[in-house]
Design an enzyme around this catalytic site. Sequence first.
Site, PDB file in Angstrom:
ATOM      1  N   GLY A   1       0.807  -1.216   0.000  1.00 45.00           N
ATOM      2  CA  GLY A   1       0.000   0.000   0.000  1.00 45.00           C
ATOM      3  C   GLY A   1       0.835   1.258   0.000  1.00 45.00           C
TER       4      GLY A   1
ATOM      5  N   GLU B   1      12.527   7.699 -29.666  1.00 40.61           N
ATOM      6  CA  GLU B   1      13.862   7.350 -30.182  1.00 40.61           C
ATOM      7  C   GLU B   1      13.887   5.943 -30.769  1.00 40.61           C
ATOM      8  OE1 GLU B   1      16.683   9.371 -30.456  1.00 40.61           O
ATOM      9  OE2 GLU B   1      15.168  10.872 -29.993  1.00 40.61           O
TER      10      GLU B   1
END
Length: 688
Positions: A448, A471
């Site tokens: 969490g 790229e």
Amino acid sequence: MEPSQTVEDKSQPSVATVTRRIQRLSLHLIPLPPLQCSPQLDMLTCAKANKQEVDVASLSSYMRGKHREIQEKIFDFFNSRPDLQTPTEISMKEHRELCLRQLLGLVREGKIKPFRYVVEDPAKYFAISEAVGSIDISLGIKFGVQYSLWGGSVLNLGTKKHRDKYFDGIDNLDYLGCFAMTELHHGSNVQGLQTVATFDPITDEFIIDTPNDGAIKWWIGNAAVHGKFATVFARLVLPTHDSKGVSDMGVHAFIVPIRDLKTHQPLPGIEINDCGHKIGLNGVDNGALRFRSVRIPRDNLLNRFGDVTRDGKYTSSLPTINKRFAATLGELVGGRVGLAHSSVGILKIAVTIAVRYSLLRQQFGPPKQPEVSILDYQSQQHKLMPMLASTYAFHFATQYLVEKYSEMKKTHDEQLVGDVHALSAGLKSYVTSFTAKSLSTCREACGGHGYAAVNRFGTLRNDHDIFQTFEGDNTVLLQQVAADLLKQYKDKFQGGALSVTWNYLRESMNTYLSQPNPVTARWESEDHLRDPKFQLDAFRYRTSRLLQSVAARLQKHTKTLGSFGAWNRCLNHLLTLAESHIESVILAKFIEAVQNCPDASSQAALKLLCDLYALDRIWKDIGTYRNVDYVAPNKAKAINKLTQYLSFQVRNIAGEFIDAFDLPPYILRAPIAMQSEAYSQYTQLVGF
């Protein structure tokens, strides 16, 4: 079958196995009798007793290298400027303006001048880029657009007149620029770009046009808000007097001013729109550009590989469009090198946060005894320890890539250019894909608390995700690697020489493809499995078999499907081949780094990581090795068992390994990554 053996049903687990599983599960549910110790605790105690000693300072020095000082200068500058640190919550508009102020502050106040290093000392430039990206990935990308893409295109594709005119303005950020290659309909297929630059011999100008909506320049960093210039990739068209009327000379690069330097308003004929909110990298102002008969001087053609004379004649030292195109893209390979290098930097941050938290967080444990660290659980080690080993492996592999790129920039050796092109394509693809998956794994490993924005996994994951696409799309880049391997394979049988990166294939194609040795296939001692020769031979054997088999398949299918159809039929095979080859290169460079390490304790620690990386990769693809009898069943089991044991050993010094990354707390900026008082800082952040 031995006389003493009996036949048993292999499809069902034995009674002993079932009993053992029940006992292990019961540890989480049923209190143990008094004075009885947990087998897991015994194992952990034994493993910790054998903990290796690591000189963190020596290991860090070996890792960080000679550019450590410039990175620390950047870290210290941003630490001294709280106003330039990116908050957890920020709007897109605010983030863009902060990103610009960060860049201006770094260059003008921090006195970091990276532009000269783009050509003079690429290794130093990439070290700066990695440090800048550690501050904020948006800042790292904006930095790269300005210096590596816009600035790099001027330096690498232009000539002296362009460097003289633009260098200082790019360096000091007076000339903020863009790299306008991608179009709405064309990204990876650069030769398919549709933007047109037509030469007008009467005015001695090029006319830049967007012929249709598909040719609108798209996703152009720095364009939406801040850019003043753009390197525009367009088809160079010359008017002719023959029946065709025009002559298309292929894709070239042109410097196009897009905004007035004083008013910052778009110039006549240039339409600029905002690409809007993105999944990540919202500190970068991506925009779309349309050109309507925009005139630029003939000198604005970046003419290193092709030029146009005053009377409209085209000249080039390279005879064909394909050769000119290859030379142009070859000079732009630095972007891929930078992304691979920066991706490792992001992985270091994520792994550091996840491992620190896993050492700090305690959960469950033997009855009436203190809770144990969640990194003591085998499942957590399985998630994070091979990832930590891979991070080190990628560090050394991308370091090697930077060295080869730097050598290429100095020598301009044609063979080295091709070598670096394929290696950068492979490493960029492999490393960024691995990092993208690992960022999610790190978040999950932190439960969490990993979901809290302040602990950064969400931002890191979203900002890095696009590394897999720009790229060069990763799937396309892996195909380039596979194509280069096949070319090397063909050339080998025609008497050609193998380039540097692939030279291991010379031996592998002669020896590795012979029938696996049935004796070696059964060796399972720890010394054998941790022998670098066995590990590297296994990686290279797999690559060699994949290369030979896909070459045969392509030859077969080409007869009926044609070359494009055959390639598509074998595409998944080709991608697996490329990944296998890149893993072989990564392991080879890791082994070299271990052997070259001058400090004994650091070398022993790196050897542990290297062995874990190698054996974990072999185990993850154990089916391939089993299918060809390269590894017998007993050896496969030994590999799995040793991989788990090495993960235990790495866990014992995981703290030292991540400390060697030498990332200050103000760079990590995640409360759960603090070495002490993490929870107190965490509670303060929410107002307690």
